[in-house]
Write a protein that holds these residues in place. Structure first.
Motif, short mmCIF file in Angstrom:
data_model
loop_
_atom_site.label_atom_id
_atom_site.label_comp_id
_atom_site.label_asym_id
_atom_site.label_seq_id
_atom_site.Cartn_x
_atom_site.Cartn_y
_atom_site.Cartn_z
N ILE A 467 0.83 -1.21 0.00
CA ILE A 467 0.00 0.00 0.00
C ILE A 467 0.87 1.26 0.00
N ALA A 468 1.97 1.23 0.75
CA ALA A 468 2.89 2.38 0.77
C ALA A 468 3.47 2.63 -0.62
N ALA A 469 3.86 1.57 -1.31
CA ALA A 469 4.39 1.72 -2.67
C ALA A 469 3.33 2.27 -3.62
N ALA A 470 2.10 1.79 -3.45
CA ALA A 470 1.00 2.28 -4.29
C ALA A 470 0.77 3.77 -4.07
N LYS A 471 0.86 4.21 -2.83
CA LYS A 471 0.68 5.64 -2.53
C LYS A 471 1.78 6.46 -3.17
N MET A 472 3.03 5.97 -3.14
CA MET A 472 4.14 6.68 -3.76
C MET A 472 3.94 6.81 -5.26
N ALA A 473 3.32 5.80 -5.87
CA ALA A 473 3.11 5.79 -7.32
C ALA A 473 1.79 6.40 -7.73
N ALA A 474 1.10 7.06 -6.80
CA ALA A 474 -0.20 7.68 -7.07
C ALA A 474 -1.21 6.67 -7.59
N ALA A 475 -1.11 5.43 -7.09
CA ALA A 475 -2.04 4.38 -7.51
C ALA A 475 -3.05 4.04 -6.42
N HIS A 476 -2.78 4.46 -5.19
CA HIS A 476 -3.62 4.06 -4.06
C HIS A 476 -5.07 4.53 -4.23
N GLU A 477 -5.24 5.76 -4.70
CA GLU A 477 -6.58 6.34 -4.77
C GLU A 477 -7.47 5.57 -5.75
N PHE A 478 -6.97 5.30 -6.95
CA PHE A 478 -7.83 4.60 -7.92
C PHE A 478 -8.03 3.13 -7.53
N ILE A 479 -7.05 2.53 -6.87
CA ILE A 479 -7.22 1.14 -6.42
C ILE A 479 -8.31 1.06 -5.37
N GLU A 480 -8.32 2.03 -4.46
CA GLU A 480 -9.34 2.06 -3.42
C GLU A 480 -10.75 2.19 -4.00
N ARG A 481 -10.85 2.82 -5.17
CA ARG A 481 -12.16 3.01 -5.79
C ARG A 481 -12.63 1.78 -6.55
N LEU A 482 -11.76 0.79 -6.73
CA LEU A 482 -12.17 -0.45 -7.40
C LEU A 482 -13.18 -1.19 -6.53
N PRO A 483 -14.03 -2.04 -7.13
CA PRO A 483 -15.10 -2.70 -6.36
C PRO A 483 -14.63 -3.39 -5.09
N GLU A 484 -13.50 -4.06 -5.14
CA GLU A 484 -13.00 -4.78 -3.97
C GLU A 484 -11.64 -4.23 -3.52
N GLY A 485 -11.34 -3.01 -3.89
CA GLY A 485 -10.09 -2.39 -3.46
C GLY A 485 -8.87 -3.16 -3.97
N TYR A 486 -7.95 -3.40 -3.05
CA TYR A 486 -6.71 -4.09 -3.43
C TYR A 486 -6.95 -5.56 -3.79
N GLN A 487 -8.10 -6.09 -3.45
CA GLN A 487 -8.41 -7.48 -3.78
C GLN A 487 -9.15 -7.59 -5.12
N SER A 488 -9.30 -6.50 -5.83
CA SER A 488 -10.02 -6.52 -7.11
C SER A 488 -9.19 -7.21 -8.18
N PHE A 489 -9.83 -8.10 -8.90
CA PHE A 489 -9.18 -8.80 -10.01
C PHE A 489 -9.05 -7.82 -11.18
N LEU A 490 -7.86 -7.72 -11.75
CA LEU A 490 -7.59 -6.70 -12.77
C LEU A 490 -7.82 -7.19 -14.19
N GLY A 491 -8.17 -8.48 -14.35
CA GLY A 491 -8.42 -9.01 -15.69
C GLY A 491 -7.13 -9.44 -16.38
N GLU A 492 -7.28 -10.25 -17.42
CA GLU A 492 -6.10 -10.70 -18.17
C GLU A 492 -5.43 -9.51 -18.84
N ARG A 493 -4.11 -9.39 -18.59
CA ARG A 493 -3.31 -8.27 -19.11
C ARG A 493 -3.85 -6.92 -18.65
N GLY A 494 -4.59 -6.90 -17.54
CA GLY A 494 -5.06 -5.64 -16.97
C GLY A 494 -6.11 -4.94 -17.80
N VAL A 495 -6.98 -5.72 -18.46
CA VAL A 495 -7.96 -5.12 -19.36
C VAL A 495 -8.98 -4.24 -18.63
#
Length: 601
Positions: A467-495
């Motif tokens: 989570i700390a690395a995600a915050k440094m990369a400005a990724a924490h905010e959009f990940i938190e908005r995903l349906p299941e947060g950090y446990q959200s499945f990102l799809g094949e090749r991140g589709v």
């Protein structure tokens, strides 16, 4: 070099067949105990089968030759014995089936693991010339064929060999004269079967190659569906795949025709020989030199022998097909990556808090697929610990190639590259690559959740570190908005993510690794202005205390670099800061003029 003659090809095919069989031995040896148990069950089942004709002889000669209670008693005892034999046969056959099926599954799993483990250690040079679909075909289709051989065909072959030998021995016990005649006639039938089987083996190999071609085409297109659909090439690609499938079908039909002819040839020759011998036996009964029971026993044993030979021809056909698959797998296993860790690898010195020193001395590199074109030509470069160096230039200038050499995906044909004074070839590959973090231009997102995708940078990282690395990369905010947060499945090749979101996941992955040397290959190219500002700030924090190389087409991202290197056609043509390079009025000045829309003198 002259082409080999037909004789040489025949000898090579024979040797290849032997080498193929030997190649499977290492996978079979660990399971000697299971093979031994399966062998015992096999022998018991074969013995029970061979006892049946003898019981029938007793029934005919002793049961039907007498009358009354004595005859009924013999018949009852005979059928009771037959039922006992059937019980033994059923239990032994079930045990044999279980053991050989287990062996087939286990050995196939071992082969798949061994091939895959070997393939993932190959250098990028291997993947330049080998299609992913072909490798997948070898891992699936080819190993399935081997599974059928180990789990079924070997057992069938051994069973029928035992029945053939045992049945043949009992034929001699029953009637040496007729058995001798049948041996001579069977020997005359085996030679054409063996010769024809070689053709089946070659066709089997060709068939597997065509299937691999079709898999390669499918894999390539399925990985590029948005592009295919954007250019409305669905029908064209379907036709191209159909062409590959039809080619595989045509080759398979040639193999099937050859196997059908082989089976027909075996059955006609073998049963023709047996019918001839049985005709002689019928005359022997008629003239009194053989009893009816003996002839019945001889017929049953002859049937067992003929059935064994017919089954062996089927097994041979299957084995010929699997031999081609085994060759293809062993070809993969025999490949040696040109990039290897040294036998006596050196260690990196204790790194300072300022990052790693990097030195390139007269480096020359040609890609194996383009040996006449130098991608890197006589580059010498020294980078101090903690220095941030930007590498700019037009597409094809050699920037990404430089990163691939630093990661030792390839070795230069000339010159040396040193990390903290140690030549890269003297370092263990894992030691080297653990010291380098990279954010590639083409972001790779795995079929997993966001947490595991970031944790790929450091397998033992805690959730808090991720989570700390995600915050440094400005990724924490959009990940938190995903349906299941950090446990959200990102799809094949991140589709399920945008291009900018995928890139921020990759940046978080590199930051989590916390390496002394950081390589950024267009790390902010897919970001919008707001995200780029956030990530740029995070990267500036991350670059402190480490050496950083940045590849960028967008010059706004490299203005604060300690040094800017301009590459052209694999050479360093300009070096300096943004201000000094603009003042020179060279290649960099032209790039800056185009991007910043200012007229430079």
């Amino acid at each position: 070099m002259t082409a080999p003659s037909n004789t040489d090809n025949t000898d090579a095919a024979s040797k290849s067949s032997l080498a193929t069989l030997k190649g499977l031995i290492p996978f079979l040896l660990p399971y000697r105990r299971q093979f031994f148990l399966a062998g015992i069950a096999l022998i018991i089942a074969a013995s029970a089968t061979l006892a049946i004709p003898y019981a029938f002889r007793q029934m005919i000669d002793l049961g039907f030759s007498t009358t009354g209670a004595k005859s009924i008693k013999h018949v009852d005892l005979t059928f009771l014995a037959l039922f006992g034999v059937a019980c033994v046969l059923g239990v032994a056959t079930a045990a044999r089936f279980y053991m050989v099926s287990w062996l087939g599954e286990r050995v196939t799993a071992d082969i798949r693991n061994a091939v895959y483990s070997h393939v993932v250690t190959q250098s990028p040079e291997f993947f330049e010339t080998t299609q992913t679909g072909e490798v997948l075909s070898r891992l699936t289709t080819d190993t399935t064929l081997i599974q059928s051989v180990v789990g079924t065909s070997i057992s069938m072959a051994l069973r029928n060999i035992l029945l053939f030998i045992g049945g043949l021995a009992m034929l001699f016990v029953t009637s040496p004269k007729l058995a001798s005649i049948i041996i001579v006639t069977l020997a005359a039938t085996i030679l054409p079967i063996v010769l024809f089987g070689r053709k089946v083996r070659k066709l089997s190999r060709d068939s597997q190659d065509r299937i691999a071609d079709a898999s390669a085409v499918a894999g390539e297109i399925l990985n590029a569906m948005p592009t295919v659909q954007a250019f409305t090439h669905e029908h064209i690609e379907a036709q191209r795949f159909s062409g590959s499938v039809e080619s595989a079908f045509a080759t398979a039909m040639r193999r099937i025709r050859a196997r059908s002819l082989l089976t027909m040839l075996a059955i006609l020759l073998v049963f023709g020989a047996i019918v001839f011998v049985l005709w002689l036996g019928a005359h022997s009964v008629m003239d009194g030199s053989m009893s009816g029971g003996e002839l019945g026993q001889f017929i049953l044993y002859a049937t067992i022998v003929a059935g064994a030979v017919g089954a062996l021809s089927e097994v041979l056909g299957e084995a010929q097909r699997a031999a081609g698959a085994t060759e293809r797998l062993l070809e993969l296993m025999s490949l040696e990556s040109p990039i290897q860790s040294p036998a006596n690898a050196l260690s990196l010195p204790v790194l300072t808090t300022n990052g790693a020193a990097l030195s390139l001395s007269d480096v020359v590199f040609h890609y194996p697929s383009r040996p006449n074109m130098a991608s890197i030509g006589h580059i010498s470069l020294d980078i101090a610990p903690g220095e941030t160096v930007a590498v700019v230039g037009s597409s094809g200038a050699g920037k990404t190639t430089l990163f691939q050499l630093l990661l030792r995906f390839y070795d230069p044909q000339q010159g040396s590259i040193k990390l903290d004074g140690v030549e890269l070839r003297q370092l263990d590959l894992h030691t080297l690559r653990n010291a380098i973090g990279i954010v590639p231009q083409d972001t790779v997102i795995f079929s997993a959740n966001a947490m595991e995708n970031i944790r790929y940078g450091k397998a033992d990282a805690t959730d808090a570190e991720v989570i700390a690395a995600a915050k440094m990369a400005a990724a924490h905010e959009f990940i938190e908005r995903l349906p299941e947060g950090y446990q959200s499945f990102l799809g094949e090749r991140g589709v399920r993510l945008s291009g900018g979101q995928r890139q921020r996941i990759a940046i978080a992955r590199a930051l989590l690794k916390n390496p002394p040397l950081l390589l950024l290959d267009e790390a902010t190219s897919a970001l919008d202005a707001e995200s780029e500002r956030l990530v740029q700030g995070a990267l500036e924090v991350a670059m402190k205390g480490r050496t950083t190389l940045i590849i960028a087409h967008r010059l706004a991202t490299v203005l604060r670099a300690d040094r800017i290197i301009v590459m052209e056609h694999g050479h360093i043509v300009e070096t300096g800061t943004h201000t000094s390079l603009v003042a020179q009025g060279g290649i960099y000045a032209k790039l800056a003029s185009l991007q910043f829309n200012t007229m430079l003198e």
